[in-house]
Design a protein around this motif. Sequence first.
Motif, PDB file in Angstrom:
ATOM      1  N   LYS A 410      38.692  53.882  47.382  1.00 17.24           N
ATOM      2  CA  LYS A 410      37.261  53.579  47.382  1.00 17.24           C
ATOM      3  C   LYS A 410      36.591  54.057  46.104  1.00 17.24           C
ATOM      4  N   GLU A 411      36.974  55.269  45.622  1.00 18.89           N
ATOM      5  CA  GLU A 411      36.393  55.816  44.387  1.00 18.89           C
ATOM      6  C   GLU A 411      36.814  54.987  43.170  1.00 18.89           C
ATOM      7  N   ASN A 412      38.100  54.551  43.132  1.00 18.16           N
ATOM      8  CA  ASN A 412      38.574  53.715  42.017  1.00 18.16           C
ATOM      9  C   ASN A 412      37.851  52.383  41.983  1.00 18.16           C
ATOM     10  N   ASP A 413      37.619  51.803  43.147  1.00 18.03           N
ATOM     11  CA  ASP A 413      36.892  50.539  43.192  1.00 18.03           C
ATOM     12  C   ASP A 413      35.484  50.698  42.638  1.00 18.03           C
ATOM     13  N   GLU A 414      34.837  51.781  42.987  1.00 25.17           N
ATOM     14  CA  GLU A 414      33.486  52.019  42.468  1.00 25.17           C
ATOM     15  C   GLU A 414      33.514  52.230  40.948  1.00 25.17           C
ATOM     16  N   LEU A 415      34.559  52.970  40.460  1.00 22.92           N
ATOM     17  CA  LEU A 415      34.683  53.203  39.018  1.00 22.92           C
ATOM     18  C   LEU A 415      34.942  51.904  38.265  1.00 22.92           C
ATOM     19  N   LEU A 416      35.796  51.044  38.840  1.00 21.98           N
ATOM     20  CA  LEU A 416      36.090  49.756  38.213  1.00 21.98           C
ATOM     21  C   LEU A 416      34.836  48.903  38.086  1.00 21.98           C
ATOM     22  N   VAL A 417      34.033  48.893  39.133  1.00 20.45           N
ATOM     23  CA  VAL A 417      32.794  48.119  39.076  1.00 20.45           C
ATOM     24  C   VAL A 417      31.870  48.647  37.983  1.00 20.45           C
ATOM     25  N   ALA A 418      31.787  49.997  37.887  1.00 21.73           N
ATOM     26  CA  ALA A 418      30.928  50.584  36.848  1.00 21.73           C
ATOM     27  C   ALA A 418      31.435  50.247  35.446  1.00 21.73           C
ATOM     28  N   VAL A 419      32.779  50.304  35.215  1.00 21.46           N
ATOM     29  CA  VAL A 419      33.359  49.971  33.902  1.00 21.46           C
ATOM     30  C   VAL A 419      33.077  48.531  33.528  1.00 21.46           C
ATOM     31  N   LEU A 420      33.272  47.649  34.505  1.00 23.72           N
ATOM     32  CA  LEU A 420      33.026  46.230  34.231  1.00 23.72           C
ATOM     33  C   LEU A 420      31.568  45.982  33.892  1.00 23.72           C
ATOM     34  N   GLN A 421      30.671  46.665  34.568  1.00 20.67           N
ATOM     35  CA  GLN A 421      29.250  46.491  34.260  1.00 20.67           C
ATOM     36  C   GLN A 421      28.926  46.979  32.843  1.00 20.67           C
ATOM     37  N   ILE A 422      29.525  48.147  32.461  1.00 21.24           N
ATOM     38  CA  ILE A 422      29.286  48.660  31.103  1.00 21.24           C
ATOM     39  C   ILE A 422      29.858  47.713  30.058  1.00 21.24           C
ATOM     40  N   GLN A 423      31.098  47.222  30.292  1.00 18.04           N
ATOM     41  CA  GLN A 423      31.727  46.298  29.342  1.00 18.04           C
ATOM     42  C   GLN A 423      30.914  45.021  29.177  1.00 18.04           C
ATOM     43  N   SER A 424      30.455  44.501  30.328  1.00 19.16           N
ATOM     44  CA  SER A 424      29.666  43.259  30.238  1.00 19.16           C
ATOM     45  C   SER A 424      28.376  43.481  29.457  1.00 19.16           C
ATOM     46  N   ALA A 425      27.736  44.655  29.641  1.00 17.66           N
ATOM     47  CA  ALA A 425      26.493  44.936  28.901  1.00 17.66           C
ATOM     48  C   ALA A 425      26.765  45.062  27.402  1.00 17.66           C
ATOM     49  N   ILE A 426      27.861  45.774  27.030  1.00 17.52           N
ATOM     50  CA  ILE A 426      28.184  45.945  25.601  1.00 17.52           C
ATOM     51  C   ILE A 426      28.544  44.619  24.970  1.00 17.52           C
ATOM     52  N   ARG A 427      29.352  43.804  25.655  1.00 15.42           N
ATOM     53  CA  ARG A 427      29.748  42.513  25.100  1.00 15.42           C
ATOM     54  C   ARG A 427      28.548  41.576  24.919  1.00 15.42           C
ATOM     55  N   CYS A 428      27.638  41.671  25.876  1.00 18.49           N
ATOM     56  CA  CYS A 428      26.424  40.836  25.748  1.00 18.49           C
ATOM     57  C   CYS A 428      25.635  41.243  24.500  1.00 18.49           C
ATOM     58  N   TRP A 429      25.520  42.571  24.291  1.00 16.42           N
ATOM     59  CA  TRP A 429      24.778  43.058  23.104  1.00 16.42           C
ATOM     60  C   TRP A 429      25.474  42.652  21.809  1.00 16.42           C
ATOM     61  N   LEU A 430      26.822  42.760  21.767  1.00 17.46           N
ATOM     62  CA  LEU A 430      27.578  42.370  20.589  1.00 17.46           C
ATOM     63  C   LEU A 430      27.467  40.880  20.314  1.00 17.46           C
ATOM     64  N   ALA A 431      27.535  40.073  21.393  1.00 21.66           N
ATOM     65  CA  ALA A 431      27.426  38.616  21.207  1.00 21.66           C
ATOM     66  C   ALA A 431      26.055  38.242  20.647  1.00 21.66           C
ATOM     67  N   GLN A 432      25.008  38.916  21.144  1.00 18.93           N
ATOM     68  CA  GLN A 432      23.665  38.620  20.629  1.00 18.93           C
ATOM     69  C   GLN A 432      23.547  39.016  19.152  1.00 18.93           C
ATOM     70  N   ARG A 433      24.108  40.168  18.801  1.00 12.28           N
ATOM     71  CA  ARG A 433      24.045  40.603  17.395  1.00 12.28           C
ATOM     72  C   ARG A 433      24.822  39.667  16.492  1.00 12.28           C
ATOM     73  N   HIS A 434      25.986  39.230  16.929  1.00 15.69           N
ATOM     74  CA  HIS A 434      26.789  38.293  16.124  1.00 15.69           C
ATOM     75  C   HIS A 434      26.081  36.964  15.955  1.00 15.69           C
ATOM     76  N   LEU A 435      25.401  36.543  17.039  1.00 24.44           N
ATOM     77  CA  LEU A 435      24.658  35.282  16.941  1.00 24.44           C
ATOM     78  C   LEU A 435      23.535  35.402  15.908  1.00 24.44           C
ATOM     79  N   ASN A 436      22.892  36.529  15.893  1.00 25.08           N
ATOM     80  CA  ASN A 436      21.817  36.734  14.913  1.00 25.08           C
ATOM     81  C   ASN A 436      22.366  36.722  13.494  1.00 25.08           C
ATOM     82  N   GLN A 437      23.528  37.353  13.297  1.00 27.24           N
ATOM     83  CA  GLN A 437      24.141  37.349  11.970  1.00 27.24           C
ATOM     84  C   GLN A 437      24.528  35.944  11.536  1.00 27.24           C
TER      85      GLN A 437
END
Length: 504
Positions: A410-437
């Motif tokens: 149960k704890e690993n599942d919660e950690l996995l969800v948190a990691v995926l949420q962080i990764q998705s947020a970082i990738r979204c920010w990187l994609a937006q910055r690359h688009l601006n460049q």
Amino acid sequence: MQQAIDIRDAMAKFIYANLFDWIVDKINRSLAMGKEKTGRSINILDIYGFESFEKNSFEQFCINYANERLQQHCYRHLFKLEQEEYELDGIDWTKVDFQDNQECLDLFEKKPIGIISLLDEESNFDKATDLAFANKLKQHLKANPCYRGDREEFGIRHYAGEVIYDTSGFLNKNRDTVHPDTIQLLSSSSEDLLKLFASSFANQSKKTASSIHIEISDFQKQTVATKFKDVLFKLMQQLESTAPHFICCIKPNNKQVPGMYNNDLVFEQLRSYSLLEVVRISRSGYPTRMTHQEFCLRYGVLLPEDHERKDPLSMSVSILRKFDILPEMYRVGYTKLYFRVGQIVVLEEVRKQVLQGTLEVQKCYSGPHTPRHFHELKGVVIILQSFVRGEIARRQYKDSLESKQKDANKENDELLVAVLQIQSAIRCWLAQRHLNQLQKSKKLIQDRPKPAKKTTEVKNSSICFRINIFKNLVACCVKPVLAGLACRNFTFCCRRPRKAGFGG
């Protein structure tokens, strides 16, 4: 006018009798515990006292008749059944004579020339008189030794003495019928209790009449003496199904004063109640009785083992001879042993000594063996307890591992969800910055003058530019997600983006 007075008196007696029965029924209901809880009971019957006054009427006649019937019940158990049992079991017994009152009871109950039958016969005639009833008794019963007639009086020789009855009012008291108009009157009353009495009487009349196939009017015409006799017979049937014990009350004097003791009166009562015969039977009888099977079961331990294969009768005789019980102190019947008073105590004392000696032997044997047996049993119990405790501990450990594994998953599942949420947020920010460049680079290229090129070269350069953008997006978004899913220990490492271009 006389008939109206008789009907009024009959109605008053009817209400009184029903009220008495109603009160008794309420008391019985309040004391009842249910049939399933009354396996055994003790009942007390307080019978009528024998009555003999200067003027004895119909009431004394019924009371003394009941006393005669109950006295015969006492005779039957104290004399008849006692002596009949001795005779049936083959006991050598000298029969004790006693005063039997069956002849007096026949005077009351015999049909069709008993007193009650003749009284009912005269009561059915409206024009019959008490004098005619007395003459009829004298005509039919003068040969009976228990009867003596004289004008309007007649005498009966009861077990307790002779009583003279005055026939005045016998017929009217015996009729005492409840008129149908009286029942209808009570049914229309405003009192619920009177309505209940009337309806109960009507229902009882219909039920009894249907059961014995007579008309309801004929049932209502049943005389008081007949009803009294029927109730008395029902009482005797109940008494016959019990084990009776009798208490006889002796009147010390006729003046009803304390401290006065009339010897002649007391002796007459002892004689009339046949108590002297009772004492004689008790002294010469055998009050203690046991079947051969019961006797062998209780006292068979007093014989050696070689006598155990004999039949109960032979064993009983062997026990009595072994302990020198005098022959005149007991009798051996076909089914039972009969002992005089105090003889069974001797056998009880010997049996008590034998059992006490047996207990002493058992204690001597059990003394050294019991501790050893206890320690053996204790060792077995400890081993069994160790196995049980081990099994319980293993089950508890297994349950704890399963619960920990569930908590970790149960704890690993919660950690996995948190990691995926962080990764998705970082990738979204990187994609937006690359688009601006890309947008800035495209704008700079458009603003810078370039030499004219051919159409095909322009198209090729545009396609290459789009391919490069797609590769960068794949490297930036898709590959890190697949790598995070493939890593089951969820160790997340973030590389710093390169200075030239973007990635991660």
